[in-house]
Scaffold this motif. Sequence first.
Motif, short mmCIF file in Angstrom:
data_model
loop_
_atom_site.label_atom_id
_atom_site.label_comp_id
_atom_site.label_asym_id
_atom_site.label_seq_id
_atom_site.Cartn_x
_atom_site.Cartn_y
_atom_site.Cartn_z
N UNK A 38 67.18 63.62 49.38
CA UNK A 38 65.73 63.56 49.26
C UNK A 38 65.24 64.31 48.03
N UNK A 39 65.80 65.49 47.78
CA UNK A 39 65.39 66.29 46.63
C UNK A 39 65.73 65.57 45.32
N UNK A 40 66.93 65.02 45.25
CA UNK A 40 67.34 64.29 44.04
C UNK A 40 66.41 63.10 43.78
N UNK A 41 66.11 62.37 44.83
CA UNK A 41 65.25 61.19 44.66
C UNK A 41 63.82 61.59 44.32
N UNK A 42 63.34 62.69 44.92
CA UNK A 42 61.99 63.13 44.57
C UNK A 42 61.91 63.57 43.12
N UNK A 43 62.85 64.38 42.68
CA UNK A 43 62.79 64.91 41.31
C UNK A 43 62.86 63.78 40.28
N UNK A 44 63.64 62.76 40.57
CA UNK A 44 63.68 61.59 39.67
C UNK A 44 62.33 60.89 39.66
N UNK A 48 59.25 60.66 36.57
CA UNK A 48 58.54 59.43 36.17
C UNK A 48 57.04 59.64 36.24
N UNK A 49 56.56 60.28 37.31
CA UNK A 49 55.12 60.51 37.47
C UNK A 49 54.55 61.33 36.30
N UNK A 50 55.30 62.35 35.88
CA UNK A 50 54.79 63.25 34.85
C UNK A 50 54.85 62.66 33.45
N UNK A 51 55.60 61.58 33.29
CA UNK A 51 55.67 60.95 31.98
C UNK A 51 54.93 59.62 31.90
N UNK A 52 54.77 58.94 33.06
CA UNK A 52 54.25 57.57 33.02
C UNK A 52 52.97 57.35 33.81
N UNK A 56 48.97 61.70 37.74
CA UNK A 56 49.83 62.83 38.10
C UNK A 56 50.00 63.82 36.94
N UNK A 57 49.87 63.35 35.72
CA UNK A 57 49.88 64.30 34.61
C UNK A 57 48.67 65.23 34.71
N UNK A 65 51.48 72.54 39.02
CA UNK A 65 52.61 72.08 39.82
C UNK A 65 53.93 72.21 39.05
N UNK A 66 55.02 72.41 39.75
CA UNK A 66 56.33 72.56 39.09
C UNK A 66 56.87 71.22 38.60
N UNK A 67 57.94 71.30 37.83
CA UNK A 67 58.58 70.07 37.31
C UNK A 67 59.55 69.47 38.31
N UNK A 68 59.77 70.15 39.42
CA UNK A 68 60.67 69.63 40.44
C UNK A 68 60.66 70.53 41.66
N UNK A 69 61.41 70.13 42.68
CA UNK A 69 61.51 70.92 43.91
C UNK A 69 62.98 71.21 44.19
N UNK A 70 63.24 72.21 45.01
CA UNK A 70 64.61 72.53 45.39
C UNK A 70 64.88 72.21 46.85
N UNK A 71 63.82 71.99 47.62
CA UNK A 71 63.96 71.60 49.04
C UNK A 71 62.73 70.79 49.42
N UNK A 72 62.85 69.88 50.38
CA UNK A 72 61.70 69.05 50.74
C UNK A 72 60.47 69.84 51.16
N UNK A 73 60.67 70.97 51.82
CA UNK A 73 59.54 71.76 52.30
C UNK A 73 58.70 72.32 51.15
N UNK A 74 59.24 72.34 49.91
CA UNK A 74 58.45 72.79 48.76
C UNK A 74 57.20 71.94 48.58
N UNK A 75 57.23 70.71 49.08
CA UNK A 75 56.08 69.83 48.92
C UNK A 75 54.86 70.34 49.69
N UNK A 76 55.07 71.26 50.62
CA UNK A 76 53.92 71.83 51.32
C UNK A 76 53.01 72.61 50.39
N UNK A 77 53.55 73.04 49.24
CA UNK A 77 52.76 73.79 48.27
C UNK A 77 52.04 72.87 47.27
#
Length: 436
Positions: A38-44, A48-52, A56-57, A65-77
Amino acid sequence: MRGLTEHGWLFAERRRRLERKVALYDKPLSRAEIERIQVERFNKMWAYCLTRVPFYRSWRKEHGLPSGISRPSDLRHFPTLDKELLISRSAEVFAGGSTKQAYSTGGSTGQPTKFPRGRDESTDRWANNYLGRAWRGVQPFEPQVLLWGHSHLFGDGLASRIARLRRGVADRLVNITRLNAYDLSEPALRGHYEAIRSRQPVLLVGYTSAIFKVARYIERNTLDLGDMSRLRAVILTAETASDADIALIERVFGATAVIEYGAAETGLVAMSREQARSIQVIWDSFICLVADDASLTVTTLDDRLFPLVNYAIGDQVEATDIVDGNALELRSILGRRQEIVQVGSARGTLDLSPILPVHILKTLPGIVGVQFRQERPDALHIYVQADHELDLEAVSLYFARELRKDHPDLRAESVTFHQVADQVRTRAGKHALFVS
Protein backbone atom coordinates in the motif's frame (compact mmCIF):
# COMPACT_ATOMS: atom_id res chain seq x y z
CA MET A 1 -21.69 -22.36 -20.53
CA ARG A 2 -20.46 -19.08 -21.92
CA GLY A 3 -17.37 -18.60 -19.83
CA LEU A 4 -13.95 -17.08 -19.90
CA THR A 5 -12.52 -19.45 -22.51
CA GLU A 6 -15.19 -18.83 -25.12
CA HIS A 7 -14.76 -15.07 -24.70
CA GLY A 8 -10.98 -15.20 -24.58
CA TRP A 9 -10.70 -12.66 -27.36
CA LEU A 10 -12.63 -10.07 -25.33
CA PHE A 11 -11.02 -7.70 -22.84
CA ALA A 12 -7.57 -9.32 -23.04
CA GLU A 13 -5.84 -6.67 -20.92
CA ARG A 14 -8.64 -6.69 -18.38
CA ARG A 15 -8.37 -10.44 -18.03
CA ARG A 16 -4.61 -10.25 -17.55
CA ARG A 17 -5.11 -7.60 -14.86
CA LEU A 18 -7.68 -9.80 -13.17
CA GLU A 19 -5.42 -12.86 -13.22
CA ARG A 20 -2.62 -10.90 -11.56
CA LYS A 21 -5.03 -9.58 -8.95
CA VAL A 22 -6.46 -12.99 -8.13
CA ALA A 23 -2.93 -14.39 -7.76
CA LEU A 24 -1.99 -11.53 -5.41
CA TYR A 25 -4.96 -12.16 -3.11
CA ASP A 26 -4.32 -15.91 -3.10
CA LYS A 27 -0.94 -15.30 -1.44
CA PRO A 28 -0.85 -15.67 2.37
CA LEU A 29 0.49 -12.16 2.96
CA SER A 30 1.01 -10.70 6.42
CA ARG A 31 -0.39 -7.29 7.37
CA ALA A 32 3.16 -5.88 7.22
CA GLU A 33 3.54 -7.12 3.64
CA ILE A 34 0.16 -5.75 2.64
CA GLU A 35 0.91 -2.35 4.14
CA ARG A 36 4.28 -2.30 2.40
CA ILE A 37 2.47 -2.74 -0.92
CA GLN A 38 0.00 0.00 0.00
CA VAL A 39 2.80 2.44 0.89
CA GLU A 40 4.69 1.73 -2.33
CA ARG A 41 1.57 2.21 -4.43
CA PHE A 42 0.60 5.39 -2.60
CA ASN A 43 4.02 6.99 -2.94
CA LYS A 44 4.05 6.26 -6.67
CA MET A 45 0.57 7.72 -7.04
CA TRP A 46 1.41 10.75 -4.86
CA ALA A 47 4.50 11.51 -6.95
CA TYR A 48 2.22 11.64 -9.98
CA CYS A 49 -0.16 13.97 -8.11
CA LEU A 50 2.63 16.39 -7.20
CA THR A 51 3.93 16.60 -10.75
CA ARG A 52 0.81 16.25 -12.91
CA VAL A 53 -2.26 17.32 -10.91
CA PRO A 54 -2.57 21.09 -10.30
CA PHE A 55 -5.02 20.70 -7.42
CA TYR A 56 -2.64 18.48 -5.41
CA ARG A 57 0.34 20.73 -6.07
CA SER A 58 -1.62 23.56 -4.48
CA TRP A 59 -2.97 21.26 -1.77
CA ARG A 60 0.54 20.23 -0.74
CA LYS A 61 1.72 23.84 -0.47
CA GLU A 62 -1.34 24.93 1.48
CA HIS A 63 -0.97 22.17 4.08
CA GLY A 64 2.77 21.48 4.12
CA LEU A 65 2.28 17.87 3.05
CA PRO A 66 5.21 15.43 2.77
CA SER A 67 6.53 13.92 -0.45
CA GLY A 68 5.55 10.44 0.71
CA ILE A 69 4.42 8.26 3.61
CA SER A 70 6.08 5.42 5.51
CA ARG A 71 2.89 3.73 6.75
CA PRO A 72 -0.77 3.92 5.71
CA SER A 73 -1.79 5.55 8.99
CA ASP A 74 0.33 8.60 8.03
CA LEU A 75 -2.59 9.60 5.82
CA ARG A 76 -4.49 10.57 8.96
CA HIS A 77 -2.28 13.68 9.04
CA PHE A 78 -3.39 14.69 5.53
CA PRO A 79 -6.36 17.08 5.40
CA THR A 80 -9.63 15.36 4.60
CA LEU A 81 -11.14 15.92 1.18
CA ASP A 82 -14.89 16.02 0.83
CA LYS A 83 -17.40 16.66 -1.91
CA GLU A 84 -18.13 20.25 -0.91
CA LEU A 85 -14.45 21.21 -1.08
CA LEU A 86 -13.95 19.54 -4.44
CA ILE A 87 -17.03 21.26 -5.85
CA SER A 88 -15.76 24.63 -4.65
CA ARG A 89 -12.41 24.02 -6.37
CA SER A 90 -13.68 22.27 -9.48
CA ALA A 91 -11.62 24.52 -11.78
CA GLU A 92 -8.42 23.14 -10.26
CA VAL A 93 -9.81 19.63 -10.04
CA PHE A 94 -10.59 19.59 -13.77
CA ALA A 95 -7.45 21.42 -14.89
CA GLY A 96 -6.08 19.19 -17.65
CA GLY A 97 -9.17 16.97 -17.65
CA SER A 98 -12.43 17.09 -19.58
CA THR A 99 -15.73 17.51 -17.76
CA LYS A 100 -17.28 15.25 -20.43
CA GLN A 101 -15.20 12.32 -19.16
CA ALA A 102 -16.04 12.30 -15.47
CA TYR A 103 -17.37 10.27 -12.59
CA SER A 104 -20.45 11.82 -11.05
CA THR A 105 -22.09 11.12 -7.72
CA GLY A 106 -25.85 10.84 -7.75
CA GLY A 107 -26.40 14.05 -5.85
CA SER A 108 -29.36 12.52 -4.01
CA THR A 109 -28.68 14.64 -0.94
CA GLY A 110 -27.31 17.73 -2.63
CA GLN A 111 -25.34 18.99 -5.63
CA PRO A 112 -23.76 16.19 -7.70
CA THR A 113 -19.98 16.02 -7.49
CA LYS A 114 -17.83 15.33 -10.55
CA PHE A 115 -14.32 13.90 -10.75
CA PRO A 116 -12.11 13.69 -13.86
CA ARG A 117 -11.98 10.22 -15.40
CA GLY A 118 -9.13 8.81 -17.45
CA ARG A 119 -9.78 6.84 -20.62
CA ASP A 120 -8.31 3.57 -19.36
CA GLU A 121 -9.54 3.60 -15.76
CA SER A 122 -12.35 1.14 -16.45
CA THR A 123 -9.78 -1.69 -16.62
CA ASP A 124 -8.94 -1.53 -12.90
CA ARG A 125 -12.59 -1.11 -11.98
CA TRP A 126 -13.52 -4.20 -14.00
CA ALA A 127 -10.70 -6.22 -12.43
CA ASN A 128 -11.81 -5.21 -8.92
CA ASN A 129 -15.41 -6.21 -9.66
CA TYR A 130 -14.42 -9.62 -10.93
CA LEU A 131 -11.90 -10.21 -8.15
CA GLY A 132 -14.79 -10.40 -5.70
CA ARG A 133 -16.73 -12.62 -8.09
CA ALA A 134 -13.71 -14.88 -8.52
CA TRP A 135 -13.81 -15.56 -4.76
CA ARG A 136 -17.17 -17.20 -5.44
CA GLY A 137 -15.90 -19.13 -8.43
CA VAL A 138 -17.62 -16.83 -10.93
CA GLN A 139 -15.81 -16.05 -14.16
CA PRO A 140 -16.47 -13.14 -16.51
CA PHE A 141 -19.24 -13.77 -19.07
CA GLU A 142 -21.04 -16.43 -17.04
CA PRO A 143 -24.81 -15.76 -16.90
CA GLN A 144 -25.89 -13.08 -14.46
CA VAL A 145 -29.22 -11.53 -13.58
CA LEU A 146 -29.00 -7.87 -12.62
CA LEU A 147 -31.77 -6.11 -10.69
CA TRP A 148 -30.80 -2.54 -11.39
CA GLY A 149 -32.07 0.89 -12.29
CA HIS A 150 -30.60 4.05 -13.79
CA SER A 151 -32.97 3.95 -16.75
CA HIS A 152 -33.63 7.65 -16.08
CA LEU A 153 -30.05 8.41 -17.12
CA PHE A 154 -30.88 7.56 -20.72
CA GLY A 155 -33.15 10.57 -21.05
CA ASP A 156 -35.83 10.81 -23.76
CA GLY A 157 -36.15 10.78 -27.53
CA LEU A 158 -33.88 9.30 -30.15
CA ALA A 159 -30.75 9.57 -27.99
CA SER A 160 -32.51 7.57 -25.30
CA ARG A 161 -33.51 4.81 -27.73
CA ILE A 162 -29.94 4.58 -29.04
CA ALA A 163 -28.51 4.45 -25.51
CA ARG A 164 -30.95 1.71 -24.52
CA LEU A 165 -30.09 -0.27 -27.65
CA ARG A 166 -26.38 -0.02 -26.88
CA ARG A 167 -27.00 -1.12 -23.31
CA GLY A 168 -28.96 -4.13 -24.54
CA VAL A 169 -26.20 -5.14 -26.94
CA ALA A 170 -23.53 -4.72 -24.25
CA ASP A 171 -25.56 -6.80 -21.77
CA ARG A 172 -25.98 -9.64 -24.27
CA LEU A 173 -22.29 -9.55 -25.05
CA VAL A 174 -21.32 -10.13 -21.40
CA ASN A 175 -24.25 -12.48 -20.67
CA ILE A 176 -26.29 -10.21 -18.39
CA THR A 177 -30.08 -10.24 -18.06
CA ARG A 178 -31.13 -6.84 -16.72
CA LEU A 179 -34.36 -6.51 -14.75
CA ASN A 180 -36.00 -3.23 -13.75
CA ALA A 181 -35.40 -2.61 -10.04
CA TYR A 182 -37.62 0.48 -10.23
CA ASP A 183 -40.76 -1.55 -10.87
CA LEU A 184 -41.47 -3.82 -7.90
CA SER A 185 -45.23 -4.07 -8.31
CA GLU A 186 -46.86 -7.50 -7.96
CA PRO A 187 -46.84 -8.18 -11.75
CA ALA A 188 -43.21 -7.02 -11.98
CA LEU A 189 -42.16 -9.21 -9.05
CA ARG A 190 -43.78 -12.18 -10.81
CA GLY A 191 -41.86 -11.34 -13.96
CA HIS A 192 -38.59 -11.01 -12.03
CA TYR A 193 -39.17 -14.40 -10.40
CA GLU A 194 -39.89 -16.04 -13.75
CA ALA A 195 -36.81 -14.47 -15.34
CA ILE A 196 -34.55 -15.70 -12.53
CA ARG A 197 -36.08 -19.17 -12.66
CA SER A 198 -35.73 -19.52 -16.43
CA ARG A 199 -32.29 -17.95 -16.62
CA GLN A 200 -30.77 -20.11 -13.84
CA PRO A 201 -27.94 -17.59 -13.34
CA VAL A 202 -24.57 -18.12 -11.76
CA LEU A 203 -24.88 -14.72 -10.10
CA LEU A 204 -27.78 -12.55 -8.95
CA VAL A 205 -26.83 -8.90 -8.40
CA GLY A 206 -28.89 -5.91 -7.36
CA TYR A 207 -30.05 -3.27 -4.93
CA THR A 208 -30.48 -4.84 -1.49
CA SER A 209 -34.09 -3.62 -1.22
CA ALA A 210 -35.02 -4.96 -4.67
CA ILE A 211 -33.58 -8.43 -4.11
CA PHE A 212 -35.16 -8.56 -0.65
CA LYS A 213 -38.59 -7.79 -2.12
CA VAL A 214 -38.22 -10.46 -4.81
CA ALA A 215 -37.14 -12.99 -2.18
CA ARG A 216 -40.06 -12.05 0.10
CA TYR A 217 -42.46 -12.40 -2.86
CA ILE A 218 -41.11 -15.85 -3.72
CA GLU A 219 -41.34 -17.04 -0.13
CA ARG A 220 -44.80 -15.58 0.54
CA ASN A 221 -46.21 -17.24 -2.57
CA THR A 222 -44.27 -20.51 -2.00
CA LEU A 223 -42.93 -20.33 -5.55
CA ASP A 224 -40.57 -22.94 -6.92
CA LEU A 225 -37.30 -21.56 -8.28
CA GLY A 226 -36.46 -24.84 -9.95
CA ASP A 227 -32.84 -25.87 -10.29
CA MET A 228 -30.77 -23.07 -8.81
CA SER A 229 -27.69 -25.24 -8.23
CA ARG A 230 -25.62 -23.00 -10.51
CA LEU A 231 -26.26 -19.93 -8.36
CA ARG A 232 -23.04 -19.23 -6.46
CA ALA A 233 -23.83 -15.89 -4.84
CA VAL A 234 -26.38 -13.12 -4.44
CA ILE A 235 -24.59 -9.78 -4.48
CA LEU A 236 -26.23 -6.99 -2.47
CA THR A 237 -25.10 -3.55 -3.45
CA ALA A 238 -25.84 0.19 -3.32
CA GLU A 239 -27.81 -0.05 -0.05
CA THR A 240 -27.14 -1.21 3.51
CA ALA A 241 -27.93 -4.88 4.18
CA SER A 242 -29.39 -5.87 7.54
CA ASP A 243 -29.08 -9.31 9.11
CA ALA A 244 -32.76 -9.83 8.31
CA ASP A 245 -32.12 -9.07 4.63
CA ILE A 246 -29.23 -11.52 4.51
CA ALA A 247 -31.10 -14.32 6.30
CA LEU A 248 -34.15 -14.15 4.04
CA ILE A 249 -32.16 -13.89 0.80
CA GLU A 250 -29.91 -16.82 1.66
CA ARG A 251 -32.91 -18.92 2.72
CA VAL A 252 -34.89 -18.27 -0.47
CA PHE A 253 -32.12 -18.49 -3.04
CA GLY A 254 -29.99 -21.14 -1.31
CA ALA A 255 -26.79 -19.20 -2.00
CA THR A 256 -24.45 -17.03 0.04
CA ALA A 257 -25.30 -13.34 0.24
CA VAL A 258 -22.36 -11.10 -0.64
CA ILE A 259 -22.09 -7.45 0.41
CA GLU A 260 -20.52 -5.21 -2.20
CA TYR A 261 -19.40 -1.76 -1.08
CA GLY A 262 -18.23 1.15 -3.16
CA ALA A 263 -19.22 4.50 -4.63
CA ALA A 264 -19.56 6.14 -8.02
CA GLU A 265 -16.34 8.08 -7.52
CA THR A 266 -14.27 5.12 -6.29
CA GLY A 267 -15.70 1.99 -7.85
CA LEU A 268 -15.79 -1.21 -5.79
CA VAL A 269 -13.88 -0.73 -2.51
CA ALA A 270 -14.69 -3.90 -0.55
CA MET A 271 -16.59 -7.16 -0.97
CA SER A 272 -17.56 -10.16 1.15
CA ARG A 273 -15.06 -12.95 0.88
CA GLU A 274 -15.64 -15.94 3.17
CA GLN A 275 -19.09 -14.95 4.41
CA ALA A 276 -21.40 -11.96 4.16
CA ARG A 277 -20.00 -10.18 7.22
CA SER A 278 -16.38 -10.68 6.21
CA ILE A 279 -16.03 -7.75 3.82
CA GLN A 280 -12.53 -7.68 2.34
CA VAL A 281 -11.06 -4.27 1.47
CA ILE A 282 -9.44 -4.36 -1.95
CA TRP A 283 -6.25 -3.18 -0.32
CA ASP A 284 -4.00 -2.92 -3.38
CA SER A 285 -6.44 -0.40 -4.87
CA PHE A 286 -7.49 1.46 -1.71
CA ILE A 287 -6.35 2.53 1.73
CA CYS A 288 -9.38 2.68 4.01
CA LEU A 289 -8.88 4.62 7.23
CA VAL A 290 -11.56 4.38 9.91
CA ALA A 291 -11.70 7.12 12.55
CA ASP A 292 -12.76 6.76 16.18
CA ASP A 293 -16.30 7.83 15.22
CA ALA A 294 -16.39 5.00 12.62
CA SER A 295 -16.28 7.43 9.67
CA LEU A 296 -14.44 6.16 6.61
CA THR A 297 -11.92 7.95 4.41
CA VAL A 298 -10.66 6.35 1.21
CA THR A 299 -7.43 6.84 -0.73
CA THR A 300 -7.25 5.43 -4.26
CA LEU A 301 -4.05 3.64 -5.31
CA ASP A 302 -4.77 2.65 -8.93
CA ASP A 303 -3.75 4.79 -11.89
CA ARG A 304 -6.31 7.58 -12.15
CA LEU A 305 -6.36 10.94 -13.86
CA PHE A 306 -7.50 12.45 -10.54
CA PRO A 307 -6.71 10.24 -7.53
CA LEU A 308 -8.60 10.70 -4.27
CA VAL A 309 -6.40 11.21 -1.20
CA ASN A 310 -7.95 10.84 2.26
CA TYR A 311 -11.39 11.34 0.80
CA ALA A 312 -14.39 11.34 3.17
CA ILE A 313 -16.77 8.99 1.42
CA GLY A 314 -19.56 9.91 3.84
CA ASP A 315 -20.19 6.52 5.47
CA GLN A 316 -19.63 4.93 8.82
CA VAL A 317 -18.36 1.35 8.90
CA GLU A 318 -17.64 -1.35 11.44
CA ALA A 319 -14.09 -2.65 10.95
CA THR A 320 -12.89 -6.06 12.13
CA ASP A 321 -9.26 -6.08 10.95
CA ILE A 322 -7.87 -2.66 11.79
CA VAL A 323 -4.52 -1.36 13.07
CA ASP A 324 -3.79 2.36 13.53
CA GLY A 325 -6.97 3.13 11.64
CA ASN A 326 -6.02 1.13 8.55
CA ALA A 327 -8.87 -1.31 7.91
CA LEU A 328 -8.32 -4.43 5.82
CA GLU A 329 -11.68 -6.01 6.61
CA LEU A 330 -15.13 -4.68 7.52
CA ARG A 331 -18.05 -6.36 9.22
CA SER A 332 -20.77 -4.02 8.07
CA ILE A 333 -21.52 -0.72 6.40
CA LEU A 334 -23.45 1.38 8.89
CA GLY A 335 -24.48 4.05 6.39
CA ARG A 336 -24.25 7.79 6.13
CA ARG A 337 -22.61 9.56 9.05
CA GLN A 338 -25.51 11.95 9.49
CA GLU A 339 -28.13 9.23 9.40
CA ILE A 340 -29.41 8.46 12.87
CA VAL A 341 -32.95 8.11 14.13
CA GLN A 342 -34.04 9.64 17.39
CA VAL A 343 -36.75 8.38 19.71
CA GLY A 344 -37.97 9.54 23.08
CA SER A 345 -36.94 7.81 26.27
CA ALA A 346 -37.51 8.27 29.98
CA ARG A 347 -34.06 9.88 30.13
CA GLY A 348 -34.47 12.21 27.16
CA THR A 349 -33.62 11.29 23.56
CA LEU A 350 -32.08 8.09 22.21
CA ASP A 351 -29.85 8.26 19.13
CA LEU A 352 -30.06 4.99 17.17
CA SER A 353 -28.48 3.61 14.04
CA PRO A 354 -31.40 3.05 11.64
CA ILE A 355 -30.13 -0.48 11.07
CA LEU A 356 -31.62 -1.62 14.40
CA PRO A 357 -35.25 -0.60 13.71
CA VAL A 358 -34.97 -1.85 10.12
CA HIS A 359 -33.76 -5.21 11.38
CA ILE A 360 -36.59 -5.44 13.92
CA LEU A 361 -39.30 -4.57 11.42
CA LYS A 362 -38.06 -6.78 8.59
CA THR A 363 -38.39 -9.81 10.83
CA LEU A 364 -42.17 -9.28 10.70
CA PRO A 365 -43.86 -11.32 7.93
CA GLY A 366 -44.87 -9.19 4.97
CA ILE A 367 -42.79 -6.06 5.59
CA VAL A 368 -40.59 -5.35 2.58
CA GLY A 369 -39.49 -1.76 3.09
CA VAL A 370 -38.84 0.75 5.89
CA GLN A 371 -38.30 4.51 5.71
CA PHE A 372 -37.99 7.23 8.33
CA ARG A 373 -39.03 10.85 8.80
CA GLN A 374 -37.70 12.66 11.85
CA GLU A 375 -40.26 15.31 12.80
CA ARG A 376 -38.56 16.25 16.09
CA PRO A 377 -35.95 14.56 18.30
CA ASP A 378 -38.82 12.91 20.20
CA ALA A 379 -41.11 12.27 17.21
CA LEU A 380 -40.10 9.64 14.66
CA HIS A 381 -42.40 8.59 11.81
CA ILE A 382 -41.75 5.14 10.30
CA TYR A 383 -43.23 4.30 6.91
CA VAL A 384 -43.53 0.59 6.21
CA GLN A 385 -44.33 -1.10 2.92
CA ALA A 386 -45.82 -4.59 3.09
CA ASP A 387 -47.39 -7.18 0.85
CA HIS A 388 -50.65 -7.11 2.84
CA GLU A 389 -52.59 -4.71 5.03
CA LEU A 390 -50.90 -4.38 8.40
CA ASP A 391 -52.32 -3.99 11.87
CA LEU A 392 -50.23 -0.95 12.72
CA GLU A 393 -51.09 -1.15 16.40
CA ALA A 394 -49.70 -4.69 16.49
CA VAL A 395 -46.62 -3.54 14.57
CA SER A 396 -46.09 -0.73 17.08
CA LEU A 397 -46.42 -3.08 20.07
CA TYR A 398 -43.99 -5.58 18.51
CA PHE A 399 -41.51 -2.85 17.65
CA ALA A 400 -41.58 -1.39 21.16
CA ARG A 401 -41.17 -4.80 22.77
CA GLU A 402 -38.17 -5.68 20.61
CA LEU A 403 -36.47 -2.27 20.89
CA ARG A 404 -36.86 -2.30 24.68
CA LYS A 405 -34.63 -5.38 24.82
CA ASP A 406 -31.74 -2.98 24.12
CA HIS A 407 -33.34 0.28 25.24
CA PRO A 408 -35.76 -0.35 28.13
CA ASP A 409 -36.41 3.37 28.65
CA LEU A 410 -38.07 3.80 25.23
CA ARG A 411 -41.20 5.94 25.13
CA ALA A 412 -43.25 4.03 22.56
CA GLU A 413 -45.54 7.00 21.88
CA SER A 414 -42.59 8.87 20.30
CA VAL A 415 -42.76 6.49 17.30
CA THR A 416 -45.66 6.64 14.81
CA PHE A 417 -46.19 4.02 12.12
CA HIS A 418 -47.70 4.51 8.65
CA GLN A 419 -48.25 1.96 5.89
CA VAL A 420 -47.40 3.10 2.35
CA ALA A 421 -48.02 1.51 -1.04
CA ASP A 422 -44.56 2.31 -2.36
CA GLN A 423 -41.28 3.75 -1.15
CA VAL A 424 -39.60 7.04 -1.98
CA ARG A 425 -36.44 6.74 -4.06
CA THR A 426 -33.37 8.94 -4.46
CA ARG A 427 -32.55 10.61 -7.76
CA ALA A 428 -30.29 7.67 -8.48
CA GLY A 429 -33.21 5.31 -8.06
CA LYS A 430 -32.08 3.77 -4.78
CA HIS A 431 -34.28 3.15 -1.80
CA ALA A 432 -34.23 6.34 0.31
CA LEU A 433 -33.82 5.53 4.00
CA PHE A 434 -34.98 9.01 5.05
CA VAL A 435 -37.84 10.97 3.55
CA SER A 436 -38.89 14.57 4.05
